[in-house]
Scaffold this motif. Structure first.
Motif, short mmCIF file in Angstrom:
data_model
loop_
_atom_site.label_atom_id
_atom_site.label_comp_id
_atom_site.label_asym_id
_atom_site.label_seq_id
_atom_site.Cartn_x
_atom_site.Cartn_y
_atom_site.Cartn_z
N PHE A 116 0.84 -1.20 0.00
CA PHE A 116 0.00 0.00 0.00
C PHE A 116 0.87 1.24 0.00
N ARG A 117 0.24 2.35 -0.32
CA ARG A 117 0.97 3.61 -0.41
C ARG A 117 0.87 4.36 0.90
N LEU A 118 1.99 4.45 1.61
CA LEU A 118 2.06 5.29 2.80
C LEU A 118 2.22 6.74 2.37
N ARG A 119 2.01 7.65 3.31
CA ARG A 119 2.29 9.05 3.00
C ARG A 119 3.76 9.25 2.64
N SER A 120 4.61 8.40 3.18
CA SER A 120 6.05 8.54 2.95
C SER A 120 6.54 7.79 1.71
N SER A 121 5.65 7.16 0.99
CA SER A 121 6.06 6.39 -0.19
C SER A 121 6.64 7.29 -1.28
N PHE A 122 7.43 6.66 -2.14
CA PHE A 122 8.09 7.34 -3.24
C PHE A 122 8.89 8.55 -2.70
N LEU A 123 8.61 9.78 -3.11
CA LEU A 123 9.39 10.92 -2.64
C LEU A 123 8.74 11.63 -1.46
N GLY A 124 7.77 10.98 -0.82
CA GLY A 124 7.08 11.61 0.30
C GLY A 124 7.81 11.54 1.63
#
Length: 276
Positions: A72-80
């Motif tokens: 799942f996509r956390l708020r910190s995923s990718f460049l977050g």
């Protein structure tokens, strides 16, 4: 590494108090009663690390275990990740676990990659390898001064960051967390004393499998990975560290080698069998 091929997943929209429009992506056995939740590292997000799909495929051949794999996509995923904290990840993971419980999942097991587990790669060590120790310490001082001035939420000056971070927005606080010996993200640096590191490991009160990539390109050559993993197991509470803990033969950081990927998938399945 072979080019990625199309694959299917089941999308689970779920309510999250922190992330509007949150979704989890399920692979493997449909209607499995247990969930293996993959947490990526810095810069990762759903599906950009390949080995969770290898694990899902291996679990399909073990229907008695009854596990599917979730990403799942956390708020910190990718460049977050640059303006968030580990506490934010905890909130996001907790929201997903609550959702999984609500749809009847019985066991929920977390599998972390890189910073997603918090480690076992030390971000400080990886940065030292890229920047050199003296330049790293200079950047830590810059970050500490900014945080001390009450402006830790502001972006780190580009001249204090390595080449790999020039296009990544990151706050002084998060940079300090990742790069300082006493940073709140620094759980796995080999330079930590047993008193400090032991307190981290003893927090874990559920079975844990500790694996290190044998040829991790982000780890200093001076680190004896076998010895380090063995030492970490001794810092855990008795009976907590899995007998399977060790080093993934020939594996790079993302375990992209076919043989290493299959070794990892098999070992994860054995661990799940042990705790079933």
């Amino acid at each position: 590494m072979a080019p990625a091929k199309p694959f299917s997943s089941i999308v689970h929209p779920f309510d999250s108090p922190t992330t509007p429009g949150a979704c989890a992506y399920e692979s493997g056995l449909p209607d499995a009663k247990n969930a293996l939740v993959f947490i990526g590292g810095l810069g990762d997000g759903p599906h950009n690390v390949a080995y969770p799909r290898a694990i899902a495929k291996r679990l399909e051949s073990q229907p008695a275990l009854n596990y599917s794999v979730f990403e799942f996509r956390l708020r910190s995923s990718f460049l977050g990740f640059g303006f968030l904290r580990l506490a934010d990840d905890v909130e996001d993971i907790s929201a997903l676990v609550e959702y999984l419980r609500s749809i009847g999942k019985e066991k929920v097991v977390l599998i972390g990659h890189s910073t997603g587990c918090q480690g076992p790669v030390s971000d400080r060590g990886a940065l030292s390898k890229e920047m050199g120790q003296s330049k790293l310490e200079e950047s830590v001082k810059v970050a500490k001064d900014i945080v001390s001035s009450g402006k830790g939420h502001e972006r780190m000056p580009l001249e204090s960051l390595p080449d790999s971070m020039q296009d990544t927005p990151i706050s002084a606080f998060r940079w300090h967390s990742l790069s300082a010996t006493d940073g709140e993200d620094n759980y796995f640096s080999p330079e930590l004393s047993d008193e400090v590191a032991g307190a981290f490991w003893k927090r874990v009160d559920k079975p844990i499998l500790i694996l290190h990539s044998g040829k991790d390109e982000f780890v200093l050559d001076s680190v004896d990975k076998e010895a380090l993993v063995k030492h970490w197991t001794t810092l855990c509470r008795p009976g907590i560290a899995s007998r399977l803990s060790g080093v993934i033969p020939g594996a790079s950081h993302k375990v992209e080698e076919p043989g290493a990927e299959q070794w990892l998938a098999g070992t994860v399945v054995q661990f799940l069998q042990d705790i079933n």
